[in-house]
Motif scaffolding. Structure first.
Motif, short mmCIF file in Angstrom:
data_model
loop_
_atom_site.label_atom_id
_atom_site.label_comp_id
_atom_site.label_asym_id
_atom_site.label_seq_id
_atom_site.Cartn_x
_atom_site.Cartn_y
_atom_site.Cartn_z
N ARG A 136 1.87 -21.42 93.64
CA ARG A 136 2.00 -22.54 94.57
C ARG A 136 1.24 -23.75 94.09
N ALA A 137 0.11 -23.52 93.44
CA ALA A 137 -0.72 -24.64 92.98
C ALA A 137 -0.15 -25.31 91.75
N ALA A 138 0.60 -24.56 90.94
CA ALA A 138 1.06 -25.09 89.65
C ALA A 138 1.86 -26.38 89.76
N PRO A 139 2.85 -26.50 90.69
CA PRO A 139 3.60 -27.76 90.77
C PRO A 139 2.74 -28.94 91.19
N LEU A 140 1.59 -28.67 91.85
CA LEU A 140 0.73 -29.74 92.32
C LEU A 140 -0.26 -30.19 91.27
N GLU A 141 -0.22 -29.53 90.08
CA GLU A 141 -1.13 -29.88 89.00
C GLU A 141 -0.41 -30.64 87.91
N ALA A 142 0.73 -31.23 88.25
CA ALA A 142 1.52 -31.96 87.27
C ALA A 142 0.72 -33.11 86.68
N ASN A 143 0.96 -33.40 85.43
CA ASN A 143 0.28 -34.50 84.76
C ASN A 143 0.65 -35.82 85.43
N GLU A 144 -0.33 -36.61 85.80
CA GLU A 144 -0.05 -37.87 86.50
C GLU A 144 0.65 -38.88 85.59
N THR A 184 -2.32 -24.60 100.39
CA THR A 184 -1.61 -23.97 101.51
C THR A 184 -1.32 -24.99 102.60
N GLU A 185 -2.30 -25.78 102.96
CA GLU A 185 -2.11 -26.80 104.00
C GLU A 185 -1.03 -27.79 103.59
N PHE A 186 -1.06 -28.20 102.34
CA PHE A 186 -0.07 -29.17 101.84
C PHE A 186 1.34 -28.61 101.97
N LEU A 187 1.54 -27.36 101.55
CA LEU A 187 2.87 -26.77 101.57
C LEU A 187 3.37 -26.55 103.00
N LEU A 188 2.49 -26.18 103.91
CA LEU A 188 2.89 -26.02 105.30
C LEU A 188 3.29 -27.37 105.91
N LEU A 189 2.49 -28.40 105.65
CA LEU A 189 2.82 -29.72 106.18
C LEU A 189 4.12 -30.24 105.58
N GLU A 190 4.31 -30.03 104.30
CA GLU A 190 5.54 -30.48 103.64
C GLU A 190 6.76 -29.80 104.25
N ASP A 207 7.23 -18.38 104.64
CA ASP A 207 8.11 -18.38 103.47
C ASP A 207 7.92 -19.62 102.61
N ALA A 208 7.58 -20.74 103.25
CA ALA A 208 7.37 -21.98 102.50
C ALA A 208 6.08 -21.94 101.70
N ALA A 209 5.08 -21.23 102.21
CA ALA A 209 3.77 -21.23 101.56
C ALA A 209 3.48 -19.97 100.76
N TYR A 210 4.25 -18.90 101.01
CA TYR A 210 4.01 -17.63 100.35
C TYR A 210 5.33 -17.06 99.83
N PRO A 211 5.32 -16.36 98.72
CA PRO A 211 6.53 -15.71 98.23
C PRO A 211 6.90 -14.53 99.13
N ASP A 212 8.13 -14.07 99.02
CA ASP A 212 8.62 -13.03 99.90
C ASP A 212 7.87 -11.71 99.78
N ASP A 213 7.28 -11.46 98.61
CA ASP A 213 6.65 -10.15 98.41
C ASP A 213 5.19 -10.12 98.83
#
Length: 255
Positions: A136-144, A184-190, A207-213
């Motif tokens: 979940r964190a990986a997409p938010l660490e994109a190079n600016e 987690t907060e960011f993904l829930l708000l989004e 489901d938005a913040a956690y994978p199905d498994d």
């Protein structure tokens, strides 16, 4: 292995650049050793600390990718460690708690922990939660410096009334004022802000913040929503854009 270790638990050199680094903070050395071995077998590097005070300075000076905190520790417990860490950092944190510490779980989530796991715990479950949070964190660490996302893409900027979200840079503002959110907060708000007025059930938000498994319970989502409201009310005492529909879930209003 010492309480102020800032190296791999089984070696004397820092982790390579390609490895994700997990910090473990627990006064039980057996847990530190066992988890370090399990994490390293999955390709992670580990740093271990046996009390909160030793961990705090190291986490601030050289942040890992994720940290796992015990709650009951000498000198500084996990709750106080998280409180102090959240003054300057949005580092993803998972709590390990005893099953009879439900109140601590709620306090920890309200303070900004991303997740919690009850002791005695399954290593498999902990590894799944760690992988989930890092994904979940990986997409938010994109190079600016990367090219701006295209409108309609998953990482495109989102503007809803007074709310502005930039997923590619993990930035949120309300009326132009910055609001610092955990992953987690960011993904829930989004998830809520993508469709204003639409009720999202707790299951949909999970489901938005956690994978199905990966299983989490309703209290986890509720605690994160409470903290989201608290953060926005710190910049706008009248904030009411996240609405509770009792028995149904939550919705976002951009009116």
């Amino acid at each position: 292995m010492t309480g102020d270790s800032d190296i791999s638990a089984t070696g004397d050199s820092p982790a390579g650049d390609s490895q994700r680094v997990i910090a473990l903070v627990d006064d039980d050395r057996n847990i530190l050793t066992t988890l370090s071995i399990a994490l390293q077998a999955e390709g992670y590097a580990t740093r271990v600390y046996s009390d909160g005070e030793a961990a705090l300075a190291a986490l601030r000076q050289n942040p890992p990718d994720l940290a796992v905190f015990d709650i009951k520790m000498p000198r500084m417990d996990g709750l106080e460690l998280l409180r102090k860490l959240r003054e300057t950092s949005d580092l993803p944190v998972i709590f390990l708690t005893s099953k009879d510490q439900e109140a601590d779980e709620e306090v920890g989530l309200a303070m900004g922990a991303d997740d919690y796991i009850a002791k005695p715990f399954s290593q498999r479950l902990l590894l799944a939660r760690i992988r989930a949070i890092l994904r979940r964190a990986a997409p938010l660490e994109a190079n600016e410096d990367a090219a701006p996302p295209q409108p309609g893409s998953a990482s495109a900027a989102l503007n809803r009334g007074r709310l502005a979200m930039d997923p590619a840079r993990h930035k949120v503002t309300w009326d132009g004022q910055p609001v610092s959110l955990t992953v987690t907060e960011f993904l829930l708000l989004e998830a809520l802000a993508q469709r204003p007025g639409v009720i999202k059930s707790r299951n949909q938000l999970m489901d938005a913040a956690y994978p199905d498994d990966v299983f989490v319970d309703d209290r986890t989502v509720d605690s994160h929503i409470k903290r989201l409201r608290r953060k926005f009310r710190s910049v706008d005492p009248e904030f009411g854009a996240i609405e509770t529909l009792y028995g149904a879930g939550y919705s976002f209003s951009d009116g």
